[in-house]
Motif scaffolding. Structure first.
Motif, short mmCIF file in Angstrom:
data_model
loop_
_atom_site.label_atom_id
_atom_site.label_comp_id
_atom_site.label_asym_id
_atom_site.label_seq_id
_atom_site.Cartn_x
_atom_site.Cartn_y
_atom_site.Cartn_z
N TRP A 73 25.14 4.67 -36.66
CA TRP A 73 23.88 4.84 -37.21
C TRP A 73 24.03 4.92 -38.70
N PHE A 74 25.05 5.71 -39.23
CA PHE A 74 25.38 5.79 -40.75
C PHE A 74 25.74 4.46 -41.30
N ILE A 75 26.56 3.75 -40.52
CA ILE A 75 26.77 2.43 -41.04
C ILE A 75 25.52 1.51 -41.17
N SER A 76 24.58 1.68 -40.27
CA SER A 76 23.43 0.68 -39.94
C SER A 76 22.50 1.13 -41.14
N LEU A 77 22.37 2.36 -41.44
CA LEU A 77 21.50 3.14 -42.63
C LEU A 77 21.83 2.40 -43.83
N ASN A 78 23.06 2.65 -44.00
CA ASN A 78 23.58 2.35 -45.47
C ASN A 78 23.85 0.74 -45.67
N LEU A 79 23.98 0.09 -44.66
CA LEU A 79 24.08 -1.42 -45.01
C LEU A 79 22.50 -1.90 -45.09
N LYS A 80 21.68 -1.33 -44.27
CA LYS A 80 20.18 -1.59 -44.39
C LYS A 80 19.84 -1.71 -45.94
N GLU A 81 20.26 -0.40 -46.51
CA GLU A 81 19.62 0.19 -47.75
C GLU A 81 20.39 -0.72 -49.10
N CYS A 82 21.65 -1.33 -48.59
CA CYS A 82 22.47 -2.29 -49.80
C CYS A 82 21.90 -3.58 -49.70
N THR A 83 21.25 -4.11 -48.49
CA THR A 83 20.84 -5.58 -48.41
C THR A 83 19.52 -5.68 -49.48
N GLU A 84 18.87 -4.84 -49.74
CA GLU A 84 17.79 -5.20 -50.69
C GLU A 84 16.62 -6.04 -50.16
N GLY A 85 16.37 -5.66 -48.98
CA GLY A 85 15.28 -6.03 -48.18
C GLY A 85 15.47 -7.63 -47.59
N ALA A 86 16.80 -7.96 -47.76
CA ALA A 86 17.23 -9.21 -47.08
C ALA A 86 17.19 -9.01 -45.60
N ASP A 87 17.12 -10.00 -44.93
CA ASP A 87 17.13 -9.88 -43.42
C ASP A 87 18.58 -10.17 -42.80
N MET A 88 19.36 -9.18 -42.80
CA MET A 88 20.58 -9.15 -42.36
C MET A 88 21.10 -8.44 -41.11
N MET A 89 19.78 -8.28 -40.26
CA MET A 89 19.66 -7.36 -39.00
C MET A 89 21.02 -7.88 -38.01
N VAL A 90 21.13 -9.12 -38.36
CA VAL A 90 22.47 -9.65 -36.89
C VAL A 90 23.64 -9.10 -37.60
N LEU A 91 23.92 -9.02 -38.96
CA LEU A 91 25.16 -8.62 -39.40
C LEU A 91 25.23 -7.07 -39.51
N ILE A 92 24.08 -6.43 -39.67
CA ILE A 92 24.02 -4.97 -39.43
C ILE A 92 24.34 -4.37 -38.09
N ALA A 93 23.61 -5.10 -37.30
CA ALA A 93 23.79 -4.69 -35.84
C ALA A 93 25.31 -4.93 -35.24
N SER A 94 25.99 -6.03 -35.92
CA SER A 94 27.27 -6.32 -35.45
C SER A 94 28.23 -5.38 -36.13
N ALA A 95 27.79 -4.70 -37.40
CA ALA A 95 28.76 -3.64 -38.09
C ALA A 95 28.62 -2.32 -37.07
N ALA A 96 27.60 -2.16 -36.51
CA ALA A 96 27.30 -1.04 -35.71
C ALA A 96 27.98 -0.98 -34.43
N VAL A 97 27.84 -2.06 -33.79
CA VAL A 97 28.51 -2.42 -32.49
C VAL A 97 30.20 -2.25 -32.73
N LEU A 98 30.62 -2.83 -33.95
CA LEU A 98 32.02 -2.58 -33.99
C LEU A 98 32.39 -1.23 -34.25
N GLN A 99 31.77 -0.50 -35.17
CA GLN A 99 31.94 1.05 -35.25
C GLN A 99 31.85 1.79 -33.87
#
Length: 249
Positions: A210-236
């Motif tokens: 959750w920590f990884i997901s929230l911070n990645l979402k904040e740094c993407t500046e509104g871009a649609d990167m949900m696949v990458l964010i979800a992948s990072a969360a799953v990897l964590q």
């Protein structure tokens, strides 16, 4: 915790770039891209702005370790309370001291407590089949250092490829602090009850993801990167499962 200070107090800096750009132009955001250690004024002289001495010179990395104890403690607290705006706190001055300290401490704790947890479980049956496994340290060092260094770099290039403008050093900082929650968890995993161990690692893995997901979402500046964010969360979360299965089976 040791207080590290190798320069002036941390101020608004341009440590987001790694390595810092040399010269007076270029860099992220289109402003002056010169290397400026913490506290250095924007119009500092050329000698101050070009302190990057190369990848193999320790002095080049000094600004990333210019951090006080209270700053590190605040970031540690934010890493276990994701709603506290961690990414904003490291925006101007991401540090490498915290991630290095966290990863090294976690390696020693996994190696020691993993062996001790095995002892606690096996003493109920036959102690003669238990022996201290030095290989735990090699595995912990390889996996944790590799994960903390390689995973942020991989996602940095992936985010860049898909149009975002992340900061590599901030990714290293964020992923390093995300491992802190596994330090107290490794103590709780000493409980010789398998069901409780699984509950603990699932909760800890979920919180870290959750920590990884929230911070990645904040740094993407509104871009649609949900696949990458979800992948990072799953990897964590996969890392959390690996810690449980390999060190606390």
């Amino acid at each position: 915790m040791i207080r590290v200070s190798v320069g002036n107090a941390v101020g608004t800096s341009r440590l987001q770039q790694f390595p810092p750009a040399l010269g007076g132009t270029g860099g992220v955001g289109g402003g002056g891209g010169g290397y400026q250690p913490p506290g250095t004024p924007a119009d500092g002289d050329v000698e101050t702005q070009t302190n990057w001495k190369g990848y193999f010179n320790v002095a080049s990395y000094a600004p990333y370790f210019n951090v006080d104890t209270d700053v590190v403690v605040d970031r540690l607290i934010s890493s276990v309370y994701p709603m506290d705006g961690f990414f904003r706190k490291i925006d101007a001055n991401p540090d490498m001291y915290g991630p290095l300290w966290i990863t090294t401490t976690l390696i020693f704790m996994l190696a020691a407590f993993g062996n001790f947890a095995t002892y606690l479980m096996q003493r109920k049956t036959d102690l003669n089949i238990w022996s201290f496994d030095v290989g735990y340290f090699n595995w912990a060092a390889s996996v944790m250092y590799g994960y903390a260094a390689a995973v942020p770099a991989i996602f940095f290039f992936l985010f860049q490829y898909f149009g975002s403008r992340p900061s590599l050093v901030r990714f290293w900082c964020m992923w390093g602090y995300s491992l802190f929650i596994f330090i107290p968890a490794s103590v709780l995993l000493l409980i010789p009850v398998e069901f409780l161990r699984w509950v603990i690692i699932i909760l800890v893995g979920g919180a870290s993801s959750w920590f990884i997901s929230l911070n990645l979402k904040e740094c993407t500046e509104g871009a649609d990167m949900m696949v990458l964010i979800a992948s990072a969360a799953v990897l964590q979360f996969t890392l959390a499962l690996f810690i449980k299965v390999f060190f606390f089976a």
